[in-house]
Enzyme design. Structure first.
Site, short mmCIF file in Angstrom:
data_model
loop_
_atom_site.label_atom_id
_atom_site.label_comp_id
_atom_site.label_asym_id
_atom_site.label_seq_id
_atom_site.Cartn_x
_atom_site.Cartn_y
_atom_site.Cartn_z
N ARG A 131 3.30 -0.76 10.66
CA ARG A 131 4.45 -0.78 11.58
C ARG A 131 4.81 -2.12 12.20
NH1 ARG A 131 1.92 4.31 14.38
NH2 ARG A 131 0.15 3.15 13.52
N LYS A 173 -7.36 8.17 -1.40
CA LYS A 173 -8.67 8.62 -0.88
C LYS A 173 -9.21 9.85 -1.61
CE LYS A 173 -7.53 7.03 3.82
NZ LYS A 173 -6.08 6.74 3.72
N THR A 195 -11.37 6.24 10.81
CA THR A 195 -11.41 5.67 12.17
C THR A 195 -10.94 6.69 13.21
OG1 THR A 195 -9.32 4.62 11.61
CG2 THR A 195 -11.26 3.22 11.62
N ASP A 208 -13.50 14.78 -4.37
CA ASP A 208 -13.61 16.03 -5.12
C ASP A 208 -14.88 15.94 -5.97
OD1 ASP A 208 -12.94 18.44 -6.64
OD2 ASP A 208 -10.85 18.09 -6.09
N ASP A 265 -3.45 4.32 -2.01
CA ASP A 265 -4.38 4.78 -0.98
C ASP A 265 -4.38 6.30 -0.93
OD1 ASP A 265 -5.92 4.98 1.34
OD2 ASP A 265 -4.29 4.40 2.68
N LYS A 282 0.84 -1.20 0.00
CA LYS A 282 0.00 0.00 0.00
C LYS A 282 0.87 1.25 0.00
CE LYS A 282 -2.36 1.76 3.71
NZ LYS A 282 -2.16 3.22 3.68
O1 C5P Z 1 1.24 0.96 11.02
P1 C5P Z 1 -0.20 0.56 10.95
O2 C5P Z 1 -0.40 -0.95 10.86
O3 C5P Z 1 -1.04 1.17 12.03
O4 C5P Z 1 -0.67 1.16 9.54
C1 C5P Z 1 -2.00 1.14 9.14
C2 C5P Z 1 -2.12 1.78 7.80
O5 C5P Z 1 -3.50 1.83 7.45
C3 C5P Z 1 -1.61 3.22 7.71
O6 C5P Z 1 -1.08 3.39 6.39
C4 C5P Z 1 -2.85 4.06 7.90
O7 C5P Z 1 -2.77 5.28 7.20
C5 C5P Z 1 -3.91 3.17 7.23
N1 C5P Z 1 -5.26 3.39 7.72
C6 C5P Z 1 -5.62 3.26 9.06
N2 C5P Z 1 -6.91 3.48 9.45
C7 C5P Z 1 -7.83 3.83 8.55
C8 C5P Z 1 -7.49 3.94 7.20
C9 C5P Z 1 -6.18 3.72 6.82
O8 C5P Z 1 -4.80 2.93 9.89
N3 C5P Z 1 -9.08 3.99 8.93
#
Ligand code: C5P
Length: 236
Positions: free
Chosen positions: A214, A66, A123, A69, A64, A37
């Site tokens: 992460r 999003k 979220t 517009d 990603d 992603k």
């Molecule tokens: O590091 P981590 O596992 O928390 O990364 C989650 C990924 O998913 C990040 O790129 C974050 O921007 C994305 N994301 C999220 N919650 C959302 C939509 C996207 O954590 N509602």
């Protein structure tokens, strides 16, 4: 809709600041074990050609960005994203029916369109934040309404929290992709994610794709974490 082998349910969030750092990481990976992603940070830093680079390395790329517009701008952006070879792209359901319809229509006109999914409610938005922008109904109801509108416009699915998967499956049936971030393997640090699920819990409740950042990108041995997650997914 593309068929999905379960061992490829894993999407790794490449939240890195530069192409060099990202490539150091990506070179360890096997495209048959994960998808990737690309989000705002990397895209804004390195641009569309870097997306092509990842695609040329053999990876399925979820772009990603999003989009949100007017219908013409969003559908043109979706078209441009498909020309980069993205496997999945996304737009905001809050852009409304005309915007979503326009994106779907535009992608229908091309040969191998990417999967198109929508973001419902971020979220990071809770009830109080939603009320602050004039949305009075409970967040869960807003998510259900926006996901229902997304499906009615003919998109392939939505991004949602793992906690929302069960209720969305009930409302939307099985032929709709649910892509869930906020996934944490057992014993890993939740970081800034509040409501997390393990990979096997998320798959068992009905998620199709898991976005994990992460816990993999910051791990001392990312490959070991990927293997463990893929095992969990297969067992689930
Ligand atoms: O590091 P981590 O596992 O928390 O990364 C989650 C990924 O998913 C990040 O790129 C974050 O921007 C994305 N994301 C999220 N919650 C959302 C939509 C996207 O954590 N509602």
């Amino acid at each position: 809709m593309k068929s999905t082998a379960h061992h490829q349910a894993l999407i790794i969030a490449l939240d890195f600041p530069s192409a060099a750092i990202t490539l150091d990481f990506v070179r360890q990976l096997d495209p048959s074990h994960c998808r990737l992603k690309v989000g705002f940070e990397l895209y804004v830093a390195e641009g569309p050609n870097f997306v092509r680079t990842l695609v040329d390395l053999g990876f399925d790329v979820f772009l990603d960005l999003k989009f949100h517009d007017i219908p013409n701008t969003v559908s043109s952006a979706c078209l441009a994203a498909s020309k980069l070879g993205a496997w999945m792209i996304n737009i905001h359901a809050l852009g409304g029916k005309k915007m979503m319809d326009a994106a779907v229509d535009t992608l229908k006109s091309i040969d191998k369109p990417p999967l198109l999914i929508a973001v419902t409610v971020l979220t990071s938005m809770d009830q109080q934040q939603l009320q602050g922008i004039g949305i009075q109904q409970p967040p869960e109801q807003t998510v259900i309404n926006l996901a229902t509108a997304t499906q009615a416009s003919g998109l392939d699915g939505v991004v949602c929290s793992a906690q929302e998967v069960q209720i969305l499956r009930t409302h939307l049936g099985n032929n709709f992709l649910l892509v869930t971030p906020g996934i944490r393997p057992e014993n890993s640090d939740a970081g800034d994610q509040h409501r997390v699920m393990t990979p096997s819990q998320a798959i068992k409740t009905g998620a199709n794709y898991l976005v994990v950042g992460r816990p993999i990108t910051q791990a001392p041995d990312p490959i070991a974490v990927i293997e463990k997650i893929n095992q969990d997914i297969i067992q689930a």
